[in-house]
Design an enzyme around this catalytic site. Structure first.
Site, short mmCIF file in Angstrom:
data_model
loop_
_atom_site.label_atom_id
_atom_site.label_comp_id
_atom_site.label_asym_id
_atom_site.label_seq_id
_atom_site.Cartn_x
_atom_site.Cartn_y
_atom_site.Cartn_z
N GLY A 56 8.94 57.37 5.98
CA GLY A 56 9.91 57.53 7.05
C GLY A 56 11.29 57.63 6.44
O GLY A 56 11.53 57.17 5.33
N GLN A 61 20.31 57.49 5.94
CA GLN A 61 19.85 57.32 4.57
C GLN A 61 20.17 58.52 3.70
O GLN A 61 19.97 58.48 2.49
CB GLN A 61 18.35 57.02 4.53
CG GLN A 61 18.02 55.65 5.10
CD GLN A 61 16.56 55.37 4.98
OE1 GLN A 61 15.77 55.73 5.84
NE2 GLN A 61 16.18 54.73 3.87
N CYS A 104 11.96 50.23 1.17
CA CYS A 104 12.90 51.16 1.78
C CYS A 104 13.42 52.11 0.71
O CYS A 104 13.70 51.67 -0.41
CB CYS A 104 14.06 50.37 2.39
SG CYS A 104 15.32 51.38 3.18
N LEU A 105 13.56 53.38 1.07
CA LEU A 105 14.06 54.35 0.10
C LEU A 105 15.52 54.07 -0.27
O LEU A 105 15.98 54.56 -1.30
CB LEU A 105 13.90 55.77 0.65
CG LEU A 105 12.45 56.20 0.87
CD1 LEU A 105 12.40 57.59 1.49
CD2 LEU A 105 11.66 56.15 -0.41
N HIS A 146 11.24 49.87 11.60
CA HIS A 146 12.10 49.98 10.41
C HIS A 146 13.11 51.12 10.60
O HIS A 146 14.32 50.93 10.36
CB HIS A 146 11.21 50.23 9.19
CG HIS A 146 11.93 50.40 7.90
ND1 HIS A 146 11.94 49.44 6.92
CD2 HIS A 146 12.67 51.44 7.41
CE1 HIS A 146 12.64 49.88 5.88
NE2 HIS A 146 13.10 51.10 6.15
N GLU A 147 12.64 52.29 11.02
CA GLU A 147 13.54 53.44 11.18
C GLU A 147 14.51 53.24 12.34
O GLU A 147 15.68 53.60 12.24
CB GLU A 147 12.74 54.74 11.34
CG GLU A 147 11.84 55.08 10.16
CD GLU A 147 12.51 55.05 8.80
OE1 GLU A 147 13.72 55.32 8.70
OE2 GLU A 147 11.82 54.74 7.81
N HIS A 150 17.32 51.14 11.12
CA HIS A 150 18.30 51.91 10.34
C HIS A 150 19.37 52.49 11.24
O HIS A 150 20.57 52.43 10.93
CB HIS A 150 17.63 53.04 9.56
CG HIS A 150 17.18 52.67 8.19
ND1 HIS A 150 18.03 52.17 7.23
CD2 HIS A 150 15.96 52.72 7.62
CE1 HIS A 150 17.35 51.93 6.12
NE2 HIS A 150 16.09 52.25 6.34
#
Length: 179
Positions: A56, A61, A104-105, A146-147, A150
């Protein structure tokens, strides 16, 4: 044989925004223009997510403070969920709370036990403005929560408490990407 194009094949890989950048802790703005720039952003998000081997990715991000995210994520039954959501709202997060490893990226190479509900429902729109409702269970529910976090200016590290948070912050301080 596929009839539709693979998401991200026409996108460009953008640099990831890493923890410490204020855009990750600022709520994102609603999308009002559902035109070609939004379609390019969605394609770029897919290309970047795949290049980074994520499941995701939210627009902030990659430095865009807009309420958009993409996903290509399995659930606990190994069913693949693929799509994007514009102006998402997390309308349900319920069921059993499970503490599981979350990464997380924007914090590459790190993870921590994070509590999430095992069921989530997100409502929003496609890049063409069509309403969409996404139901997720298990790992996919974790991804949706999670997304959505963000886009509210929250990273998973903000949800980790106590010794887990202290350990994660020590790992962040030592991470090669912080230098």
């Amino acid at each position: 044989m596929r009839n539709a194009s693979i998401p991200g094949t026409h996108g460009r890989v953008r640099p990831l925004t890493l923890l410490g950048n204020p855009v990750l802790h600022t709520p994102c703005e609603e999308v009002t223009d559902f035109g070609p720039e939004l379609a390019r952003l969605v394609d770029d998000l897919f290309a970047t997510m795949y290049a980074a081997q994520g499941v995701g990715l939210a627009a902030n991000q990659v430095g865009e403070s807009l309420r958009v995210f993409v996903y290509d994520c399995p659930d606990d039954e190994d069913v693949r969920h693929l799509g994007h959501v514009v102006n998402p709202r997390l309308v349900e997060a319920d069921g059993v709370v499970i503490r599981g490893p979350e990464g997380c990226l924007s914090l590459p190479g790190l993870e921590a036990g994070t509590e999430r509900y095992d069921h989530a429902v997100v409502e929003g729109f496609t890049m063409t403005g069509e309403p969409v409702t996404i139901h997720g269970t298990g790992f996919f529910a974790r991804c949706l929560q999670h997304e959505c976090d963000h886009l509210e200016g929250t990273v998973y590290a903000d949800r980790v408490g106590g010794w887990r948070h202290r350990r994660l912050m020590r790992q962040v301080a030592r991470a090669s990407w912080r230098r």
